[in-house]
Each structure stands twice: as C-alpha cells, then as structure tokens.
Design a protein around this motif. Structure first.
Motif, PDB file in Angstrom:
ATOM      1  N   SER A  74      43.496 -26.589  49.038  1.00  0.00           N
ATOM      2  CA  SER A  74      44.017 -27.772  48.340  1.00  0.00           C
ATOM      3  C   SER A  74      44.858 -27.303  47.154  1.00  0.00           C
ATOM      4  CB  SER A  74      42.880 -28.680  47.883  1.00  0.00           C
ATOM      5  OG  SER A  74      41.968 -27.958  47.071  1.00  0.00           O
ATOM      6  N   PRO A  75      46.066 -26.792  47.450  1.00  0.00           N
ATOM      7  CA  PRO A  75      46.911 -26.260  46.376  1.00  0.00           C
ATOM      8  C   PRO A  75      47.423 -27.346  45.449  1.00  0.00           C
ATOM      9  CG  PRO A  75      48.139 -26.355  48.428  1.00  0.00           C
ATOM     10  CD  PRO A  75      46.716 -26.714  48.759  1.00  0.00           C
ATOM     11  N   ASN A  76      47.741 -26.933  44.245  1.00  0.00           N
ATOM     12  CA  ASN A  76      48.347 -27.808  43.257  1.00  0.00           C
ATOM     13  C   ASN A  76      49.847 -27.857  43.582  1.00  0.00           C
ATOM     14  OD1 ASN A  76      49.737 -28.725  40.947  1.00  0.00           O
ATOM     15  ND2 ASN A  76      48.112 -28.013  39.593  1.00  0.00           N
ATOM     16  N   THR A  77      50.265 -28.918  44.224  1.00  0.00           N
ATOM     17  CA  THR A  77      51.652 -28.999  44.689  1.00  0.00           C
ATOM     18  C   THR A  77      52.648 -29.023  43.531  1.00  0.00           C
ATOM     19  OG1 THR A  77      51.531 -31.404  44.889  1.00  0.00           O
ATOM     20  CG2 THR A  77      51.029 -30.117  46.858  1.00  0.00           C
ATOM     21  N   GLN A  78      52.261 -29.612  42.417  1.00  0.00           N
ATOM     22  CA  GLN A  78      53.138 -29.638  41.247  1.00  0.00           C
ATOM     23  C   GLN A  78      53.337 -28.222  40.718  1.00  0.00           C
ATOM     24  OE1 GLN A  78      52.280 -29.185  37.761  1.00  0.00           O
ATOM     25  NE2 GLN A  78      54.112 -30.063  36.870  1.00  0.00           N
ATOM     26  N   LEU A  79      52.265 -27.435  40.670  1.00  0.00           N
ATOM     27  CA  LEU A  79      52.364 -26.048  40.215  1.00  0.00           C
ATOM     28  C   LEU A  79      53.202 -25.219  41.191  1.00  0.00           C
ATOM     29  CD1 LEU A  79      51.716 -23.642  38.442  1.00  0.00           C
ATOM     30  CD2 LEU A  79      49.452 -23.514  39.547  1.00  0.00           C
ATOM     31  N   LEU A  80      52.991 -25.384  42.477  1.00  0.00           N
ATOM     32  CA  LEU A  80      53.787 -24.642  43.453  1.00  0.00           C
ATOM     33  C   LEU A  80      55.268 -25.008  43.367  1.00  0.00           C
ATOM     34  CD1 LEU A  80      51.485 -24.469  46.593  1.00  0.00           C
ATOM     35  CD2 LEU A  80      52.374 -22.555  45.245  1.00  0.00           C
ATOM     36  N   THR A  81      55.554 -26.253  43.124  1.00  0.00           N
ATOM     37  CA  THR A  81      56.946 -26.673  42.958  1.00  0.00           C
ATOM     38  C   THR A  81      57.557 -25.974  41.748  1.00  0.00           C
ATOM     39  OG1 THR A  81      56.532 -28.792  44.013  1.00  0.00           O
ATOM     40  CG2 THR A  81      58.462 -28.661  42.566  1.00  0.00           C
ATOM     41  N   ARG A  82      56.817 -25.918  40.644  1.00  0.00           N
ATOM     42  CA  ARG A  82      57.320 -25.229  39.457  1.00  0.00           C
ATOM     43  C   ARG A  82      57.488 -23.731  39.714  1.00  0.00           C
ATOM     44  NH1 ARG A  82      53.806 -25.134  35.416  1.00  0.00           N
ATOM     45  NH2 ARG A  82      52.129 -26.272  36.423  1.00  0.00           N
ATOM     46  N   CYS A  83      56.549 -23.130  40.447  1.00  0.00           N
ATOM     47  CA  CYS A  83      56.646 -21.702  40.774  1.00  0.00           C
ATOM     48  C   CYS A  83      57.931 -21.403  41.525  1.00  0.00           C
ATOM     49  CB  CYS A  83      55.450 -21.266  41.619  1.00  0.00           C
ATOM     50  SG  CYS A  83      53.892 -21.124  40.713  1.00  0.00           S
ATOM     51  N   TRP A  84      58.210 -22.194  42.542  1.00  0.00           N
ATOM     52  CA  TRP A  84      59.408 -21.925  43.341  1.00  0.00           C
ATOM     53  C   TRP A  84      60.685 -22.340  42.629  1.00  0.00           C
ATOM     54  CZ3 TRP A  84      58.990 -18.144  46.336  1.00  0.00           C
ATOM     55  CH2 TRP A  84      57.738 -17.843  46.898  1.00  0.00           C
ATOM     56  N   ASN A  85      60.605 -23.297  41.702  1.00  0.00           N
ATOM     57  CA  ASN A  85      61.758 -23.600  40.851  1.00  0.00           C
ATOM     58  C   ASN A  85      62.094 -22.387  39.981  1.00  0.00           C
ATOM     59  OD1 ASN A  85      62.103 -26.194  41.842  1.00  0.00           O
ATOM     60  ND2 ASN A  85      60.992 -27.167  40.165  1.00  0.00           N
TER      61      ASN A  85
ATOM     62  N   GLU B  10      49.933 -10.822  53.785  1.00  0.00           N
ATOM     63  CA  GLU B  10      48.862 -11.482  54.542  1.00  0.00           C
ATOM     64  C   GLU B  10      49.445 -12.673  55.294  1.00  0.00           C
ATOM     65  OE1 GLU B  10      45.763 -14.279  52.121  1.00  0.00           O
ATOM     66  OE2 GLU B  10      46.245 -12.379  51.175  1.00  0.00           O
ATOM     67  N   GLY B  11      48.935 -12.877  56.479  1.00  0.00           N
ATOM     68  CA  GLY B  11      49.434 -13.946  57.332  1.00  0.00           C
ATOM     69  C   GLY B  11      49.306 -15.315  56.692  1.00  0.00           C
ATOM     70  N   GLY B  12      50.294 -16.141  56.943  1.00  0.00           N
ATOM     71  CA  GLY B  12      50.255 -17.532  56.518  1.00  0.00           C
ATOM     72  C   GLY B  12      50.868 -17.810  55.159  1.00  0.00           C
ATOM     73  N   LEU B  13      51.166 -16.782  54.360  1.00  0.00           N
ATOM     74  CA  LEU B  13      51.696 -17.033  53.022  1.00  0.00           C
ATOM     75  C   LEU B  13      53.134 -17.532  53.042  1.00  0.00           C
ATOM     76  CD1 LEU B  13      50.179 -14.063  50.975  1.00  0.00           C
ATOM     77  CD2 LEU B  13      49.391 -16.438  51.091  1.00  0.00           C
ATOM     78  N   VAL B  14      53.962 -16.968  53.916  1.00  0.00           N
ATOM     79  CA  VAL B  14      55.346 -17.448  53.999  1.00  0.00           C
ATOM     80  C   VAL B  14      55.339 -18.909  54.435  1.00  0.00           C
ATOM     81  CG1 VAL B  14      57.578 -17.198  55.155  1.00  0.00           C
ATOM     82  CG2 VAL B  14      56.303 -15.155  54.465  1.00  0.00           C
ATOM     83  N   GLU B  15      54.526 -19.210  55.428  1.00  0.00           N
ATOM     84  CA  GLU B  15      54.455 -20.586  55.923  1.00  0.00           C
ATOM     85  C   GLU B  15      53.965 -21.547  54.840  1.00  0.00           C
ATOM     86  OE1 GLU B  15      53.547 -17.885  59.499  1.00  0.00           O
ATOM     87  OE2 GLU B  15      53.211 -17.875  57.337  1.00  0.00           O
ATOM     88  N   ALA B  16      52.998 -21.103  54.038  1.00  0.00           N
ATOM     89  CA  ALA B  16      52.487 -21.955  52.957  1.00  0.00           C
ATOM     90  C   ALA B  16      53.536 -22.159  51.870  1.00  0.00           C
ATOM     91  CB  ALA B  16      51.227 -21.341  52.356  1.00  0.00           C
ATOM     92  N   ALA B  17      54.357 -21.138  51.626  1.00  0.00           N
ATOM     93  CA  ALA B  17      55.357 -21.206  50.574  1.00  0.00           C
ATOM     94  C   ALA B  17      56.611 -21.968  50.992  1.00  0.00           C
ATOM     95  CB  ALA B  17      55.754 -19.788  50.152  1.00  0.00           C
ATOM     96  N   TRP B  18      56.935 -21.898  52.271  1.00  0.00           N
ATOM     97  CA  TRP B  18      58.211 -22.418  52.773  1.00  0.00           C
ATOM     98  C   TRP B  18      58.545 -23.843  52.324  1.00  0.00           C
ATOM     99  CZ3 TRP B  18      62.097 -19.699  54.489  1.00  0.00           C
ATOM    100  CH2 TRP B  18      63.149 -20.338  55.161  1.00  0.00           C
ATOM    101  N   PRO B  19      57.620 -24.791  52.398  1.00  0.00           N
ATOM    102  CA  PRO B  19      57.971 -26.170  52.006  1.00  0.00           C
ATOM    103  C   PRO B  19      58.370 -26.313  50.535  1.00  0.00           C
ATOM    104  CG  PRO B  19      55.896 -26.141  53.216  1.00  0.00           C
ATOM    105  CD  PRO B  19      56.258 -24.718  52.935  1.00  0.00           C
ATOM    106  N   TYR B  20      57.953 -25.382  49.700  1.00  0.00           N
ATOM    107  CA  TYR B  20      58.231 -25.463  48.265  1.00  0.00           C
ATOM    108  C   TYR B  20      59.480 -24.679  47.863  1.00  0.00           C
ATOM    109  CZ  TYR B  20      53.478 -27.157  48.342  1.00  0.00           C
ATOM    110  OH  TYR B  20      52.353 -27.869  48.626  1.00  0.00           O
ATOM    111  N   MET B  21      59.919 -23.776  48.723  1.00  0.00           N
ATOM    112  CA  MET B  21      61.079 -22.942  48.408  1.00  0.00           C
ATOM    113  C   MET B  21      62.355 -23.777  48.397  1.00  0.00           C
ATOM    114  SD  MET B  21      60.588 -19.493  50.603  1.00  0.00           S
ATOM    115  CE  MET B  21      59.253 -18.355  50.308  1.00  0.00           C
TER     116      MET B  21
END
Length: 151
Positions: free
Chosen positions: A76-87, A115-126
C-alpha cells in the motif's frame, strides 16, 4: 514537428550544486537520512559542497534506499510520495553533467533492476524523460517487461 516546442515547455535545468537542496525540498522524508549522513541538520547539509560532490552516495543513502524502494515494495504505497519522488527524478534525469546524470542512472534507475517488480511498480509514476531513460536502460540490460518495452 521540431524539438523546439518541447524544449520551450521543459523545466530549466538546475545547477548540479542545487540537486541536494531540490531533493530535500521535494522529498522532505529524506531529511533524517541526510542529517545522519552529514552529521548536521539536513537544511545545512544540502548547502555544503560535500552534498553535491557526494551526490551518488546522497541519492543512494538518502533517497533510493530509505524512501523510494520501500514505497515501491509496499503493498500500500503512498502514491503522493511516489509522485513526488518521480517528479524529483524527472527534474534531473537528463541533466547535462555526467555527475548528476550518472548518479540518477546508477543510484536510482539501475536499482530498479535489482529485484523483480520494481520497474513495473515505478512505471505508473514515472514521467516522460524518466520513462525514456528507463527504456534505454532496459534495452542495454536486455530486459524485457510485458507492457513496458515489448518489441
């Protein structure tokens, strides 16, 4: 269509010495690791020459490992934080200096392959430039991910 309109709409490149301050402004969650790394308050540490000289270590130890990767691994990632990270990454991913560009490549993007799955997890926020750089990295590593870089 030429590249001119895209360049007109792009954000002005920041100076390499300003990257640590940008990190702290955009990702205040990095403050404690920064203070620990430099043995002084984060607000002062990011203004030192050491912070920009040690950019690889700063990104790895104060951004990628303690902030970004745990969020990408979370159920359950913090989507707001991930958005800021990729910004933040988007602002510096195509930096004109090898020092900044290399730090982003090796200490942020390359870590997604560990590790597997990290690119996929990051992709929507990039964002656009980060996705383009990630696709080049995947091609260089001969990694194929369904839905991301099919040929």
């Amino acid at each position: 269509m030429s590249d001119s309109p895209a360049k007109e709409n792009s954000v002005e490149e920041i100076q390499d010495r300003e990257v640590p301050s940008l990190l702290l402004r955009v990702i205040p969650e990095s403050a404690d690791p920064i203070a620990e790394m430099f043995h002084q308050p984060a607000e002062a540490a990011v203004l030192t020459e050491d912070a920009s000289v040690l950019l690889y270590e700063l990104l790895a130890g104060c951004f990628t490992a303690p902030v970004l990767l745990p969020q990408l691994r979370s159920d359950s990632p913090n989507t707001q934080l991930l958005t800021r990270c990729w910004n933040f990454v988007e602002r510096i991913v195509d930096h004109s200096t090898e020092h900044v560009g290399g730090a982003v490549y090796f200490e942020v993007l390359d870590q997604l392959l560990m590790e597997g799955g990290l690119v996929e997890a990051a992709w929507p926020y990039m964002k656009e430039r980060t996705r383009a750089r990630t696709l080049l990295m995947l091609d260089d590593a001969d990694v194929r991910l369904p839905g991301i870089n099919r040929r």
